[in-house]
Design a protein around this motif. Structure first.
Motif, PDB file in Angstrom:
ATOM      1  N   HIS A 207       0.731  -1.331  -0.113  1.00  0.00           N
ATOM      2  CA  HIS A 207      -0.072  -0.045   0.134  1.00  0.00           C
ATOM      3  C   HIS A 207       0.996   1.121   0.006  1.00  0.00           C
ATOM      4  N   ALA A 208       2.031   1.258  -0.537  1.00  0.00           N
ATOM      5  CA  ALA A 208       2.987   2.263  -0.793  1.00  0.00           C
ATOM      6  C   ALA A 208       2.778   3.092  -2.130  1.00  0.00           C
ATOM      7  N   PRO A 209       2.876   4.128  -2.110  1.00  0.00           N
ATOM      8  CA  PRO A 209       2.900   5.059  -3.302  1.00  0.00           C
ATOM      9  C   PRO A 209       3.774   4.718  -4.302  1.00  0.00           C
ATOM     10  N   GLU A 210       3.833   5.123  -5.605  1.00  0.00           N
ATOM     11  CA  GLU A 210       4.792   4.882  -6.603  1.00  0.00           C
ATOM     12  C   GLU A 210       5.637   6.071  -6.726  1.00  0.00           C
ATOM     13  N   LEU A 211       6.821   6.071  -6.391  1.00  0.00           N
ATOM     14  CA  LEU A 211       7.872   6.950  -6.052  1.00  0.00           C
ATOM     15  C   LEU A 211       8.976   6.568  -6.718  1.00  0.00           C
ATOM     16  N   PRO A 212       9.852   7.276  -7.306  1.00  0.00           N
ATOM     17  CA  PRO A 212      11.482   6.799  -7.598  1.00  0.00           C
ATOM     18  C   PRO A 212      12.199   6.048  -6.453  1.00  0.00           C
ATOM     19  N   ASP A 213      11.927   6.082  -5.264  1.00  0.00           N
ATOM     20  CA  ASP A 213      12.432   5.250  -4.158  1.00  0.00           C
ATOM     21  C   ASP A 213      11.591   4.036  -3.874  1.00  0.00           C
TER      22      ASP A 213
END
Length: 326
Positions: A207-213
């Motif tokens: 449930h994490a966002p899509e980010l470079p990290d």
């Protein structure tokens, strides 16, 4: 928004309430801000009610909309249309992301409970046997009592999943770099590192966002840490998982998966994920679907009512938070 979305998003009651709150032409739906119709509308508009399909609100749009003060988004992420120009102008923004989070959390909880029951494996076994069998002896590890569920990301959805799972006899683990042990305990989970979560969990839900990290956050190494027979659930974004590595684990039969998101969406017709018996594959429908769209519209109108009454938004989107949200 998409022109054909209005009739699905707004039921008659919510549309009538919207018309009571605002000087509104319900037939004027824009999906392109460069047309003459759009230019004429933008010259007068104070609030944009947006949803899926809204074009970017950039410097040119803002120049054509000198009276624009707020954007009320009847959907989740605002990253596709709220630009840096909006923040520079001081446009107030609100989103129905919280409303869209509810059905995603419900989908996830159903997937967790059925995964721990080993539904996919038992279904295939029953289909193959078609005869009496001692299921108690054959599936001693099945069930939800004292199973471990790992939640990756204390987002709106992740927090709602934890809340809905709390009444069950489960050990809930949480990994989120922005949440400490005290906050995790308050939510009802135990804060752990991501490697420990993958290794200890019977079910891992992302449930994490899509980010470079977060690109390939669940990579080949972390998939290998997961227990034999564990289930990976992804209702976030496909890019958070190394899909090639996951396909190999699933093809071997070592892991199960419930995947509502993939790379790409839609998968090629020859993708093995369509046919693997240990995979539930759905076309990004965990979020608002059918009648659930009405909840997002109602949430948007509630926010417009607050704006019209001179009150702050209940669910504002802040510029400083955008970099770490979906």
């Amino acid at each position: 928004m998409h022109r054909d979305l209005v009739g699905r998003l707004f039921d008659d009651r919510t549309l009538a309430r919207l018309a009571e709150l605002a000087d509104l032409d319900p037939a004027r739906v824009l999906d392109d801000f460069t047309t003459q119709e759009a230019v004429t509308s933008l010259a007068e508009v104070e609030v944009i009610v947006s949803s899926w399909g809204c074009p970017p609100i950039d410097d040119a749009v803002l120049a054509a909309a000198p009276r624009l003060r707020a954007v009320v988004h009847a959907a989740g992420s605002i990253k596709h249309h709220i630009t840096d120009a909006c923040w520079r102008r001081g446009i107030r923004v609100t989103s129905a992301a919280w409303a869209n989070a509810l059905p995603v959390a419900e989908y996830t909880v159903a997937a967790v409970l059925l995964a721990n029951k080993q539904l996919l494996r038992i279904r295939e076994d029953y289909r193959s046997r078609r005869a009496p069998y001692d299921w108690q002896s054959g599936y001693r590890g099945a069930g939800n009592y004292r199973r471990t569920v790992g939640i990756v990301g204390a987002s709106r959805i992740g927090r709602r999943v934890i809340e809905l799972l709390r009444p069950h006899d489960l050990d809930l683990l949480l990994h989120d770099p922005y949440v400490d042990a005290v906050e995790a305990a308050r939510l009802g989970a135990r804060a752990v590192g991501l490697d420990e979560l993958c290794a200890a969990s019977d079910t891992v839900s992302i449930h994490a966002p899509e980010l470079p990290d977060t690109l390939h956050l669940i990579d080949r190494r972390r998939l290998a840490l997961m227990r034999d027979g564990a289930t990976l659930i992804n209702t976030s974004r496909g890019a958070l998982v190394d899909q090639g590595a996951l396909e190999r684990e699933l093809a071997s039969g070592r892991l199960d998966a419930v995947l509502d998101v993939t790379v790409p969406e839609v998968l090629p017709a020859d993708s093995p994920l369509y046919d693997l018996p240990n995979v539930v594959l759905t076309p990004h429908i965990a979020g608002s679907l059918g009648g659930e769209l009405h909840r997002m519209a109602a949430a948007a109108v509630d926010e417009l009512a607050r704006y019209a009454g001179g009150r702050p938004f209940a669910h504002p989107v802040l510029a400083e938070d955008v970099h770490r949200t979906a």
